[in-house]
Design a protein around this motif. Structure first.
Motif, PDB file in Angstrom:
ATOM      1  N   SER A  22      37.829  55.730  27.193  1.00 16.36           N
ATOM      2  CA  SER A  22      36.477  55.275  27.567  1.00 16.36           C
ATOM      3  C   SER A  22      36.531  53.950  28.320  1.00 16.36           C
ATOM      4  O   SER A  22      35.667  53.684  29.156  1.00 16.36           O
ATOM      5  CB  SER A  22      35.587  55.161  26.335  1.00 16.36           C
ATOM      6  N   GLN A  78      29.804  55.970  32.156  1.00 13.41           N
ATOM      7  CA  GLN A  78      30.363  57.177  31.547  1.00 13.41           C
ATOM      8  C   GLN A  78      31.235  56.887  30.332  1.00 13.41           C
ATOM      9  O   GLN A  78      31.776  57.807  29.732  1.00 13.41           O
ATOM     10  CB  GLN A  78      31.173  57.952  32.573  1.00 13.41           C
ATOM     11  N   LEU A 104      30.077  58.667  27.157  1.00 19.64           N
ATOM     12  CA  LEU A 104      30.281  60.108  27.289  1.00 19.64           C
ATOM     13  C   LEU A 104      31.753  60.468  27.088  1.00 19.64           C
ATOM     14  O   LEU A 104      32.069  61.434  26.389  1.00 19.64           O
ATOM     15  CB  LEU A 104      29.793  60.589  28.661  1.00 19.64           C
ATOM     16  N   VAL A 105      32.644  59.700  27.688  1.00 24.92           N
ATOM     17  CA  VAL A 105      34.083  59.964  27.550  1.00 24.92           C
ATOM     18  C   VAL A 105      34.505  59.781  26.095  1.00 24.92           C
ATOM     19  O   VAL A 105      35.251  60.599  25.545  1.00 24.92           O
ATOM     20  CB  VAL A 105      34.903  59.053  28.492  1.00 24.92           C
ATOM     21  N   LEU A 140      33.224  62.729  24.134  1.00 29.98           N
ATOM     22  CA  LEU A 140      33.923  63.947  24.530  1.00 29.98           C
ATOM     23  C   LEU A 140      35.308  64.015  23.905  1.00 29.98           C
ATOM     24  O   LEU A 140      35.709  65.057  23.373  1.00 29.98           O
ATOM     25  CB  LEU A 140      34.010  64.021  26.057  1.00 29.98           C
ATOM     26  N   ILE A 189      36.340  66.845  21.218  1.00 25.14           N
ATOM     27  CA  ILE A 189      37.421  67.765  21.571  1.00 25.14           C
ATOM     28  C   ILE A 189      38.534  67.705  20.531  1.00 25.14           C
ATOM     29  O   ILE A 189      39.061  68.741  20.122  1.00 25.14           O
ATOM     30  CB  ILE A 189      37.956  67.472  22.991  1.00 25.14           C
ATOM     31  N   MET A 214      42.921  65.252  30.254  1.00 28.53           N
ATOM     32  CA  MET A 214      41.944  64.158  30.206  1.00 28.53           C
ATOM     33  C   MET A 214      42.613  62.797  30.428  1.00 28.53           C
ATOM     34  O   MET A 214      42.053  61.929  31.087  1.00 28.53           O
ATOM     35  CB  MET A 214      41.207  64.170  28.861  1.00 28.53           C
TER      36      MET A 214
END
Length: 193
Positions: free
Chosen positions: A71, A78, A81-82, A85, A89, A189
């Protein structure tokens, strides 16, 4: 009962985790995390026995570290969000892989499998930290690809060694394939950040 005096004596007082200082509990947990990480760093046969005593502190710390590092390298707004996520995940992916292994006849418990998958993220977390630091000075895609590839193979090898021994031999490939995809997504990622 004391036979010499015919009196009943109290049992010896033992100390449990509620009676010990907080720093002792934290140091004990950190030592356990270190032992489990050593089994991921150098996978060997005794690792399965060590990870039967599962905990989620190590996987939580590794997941948080990975999410924070990724992040921090996200663009603009973002970062949240990262972070979310990566967190989703890792935990949802570990849960799906665990459920798959259990449905294939695996003999591991749900939390034991999540523990193993979480600890095996360690090489990918180290790769993310290295690329975060080095990427500020030198941003070479070949270098990044090599680091992520090595950490992906390391993570996959460590977790496959644990998981494949706990799933019936005729279904081993069906249990290992989602593990490969799980670490591939996390590695991707790291590579694109």
């Amino acid at each position: 009962m004391n036979p010499a005096s015919n009196t009943i004596s109290a049992p010896p007082i033992t100390q449990n985790t509620l009676d010990e200082p907080v720093h002792v509990t934290i140091l004990r947990d950190l030592k356990r995390i270190g032992v489990k990480l050593s089994h991921v760093i150098l996978p060997r046969g005794k690792g399965v026995a060590a990870l039967k005593d599962w905990d989620l502190w190590g996987p939580l710390l590794l997941c948080l570290t990975l999410a924070i590092v990724l992040s921090q390298s996200a663009q603009g707004n973002q970062a949240a969000l990262v972070f979310a996520l990566v967190f989703v995940i890792v935990w949802l992916g570990a849960a799906v892989i665990t459920l798959n292994a259990q449905l294939l006849g695996g003999t591991l418990s749900f939390f034991q499998s999540v523990c193993v998958l979480g600890y095996c993220i360690f090489p990918l977390t180290i790769a993310a930290i290295v690329l975060f630091i080095v990427g500020r000075v030198w941003n070479n895609i070949l270098f990044k690809s090599l680091i992520v590839l090595v950490s992906f193979v390391w993570s996959t090898t460590s977790s496959v060694g644990f998981i494949s021994g706990l799933v019936p031999a005729q279904r081993r490939a069906l249990a290992v394939y989602p593990v490969l995809l799980f670490y591939l997504v996390i590695g991707w990622m790291i590579l694109v950040e």
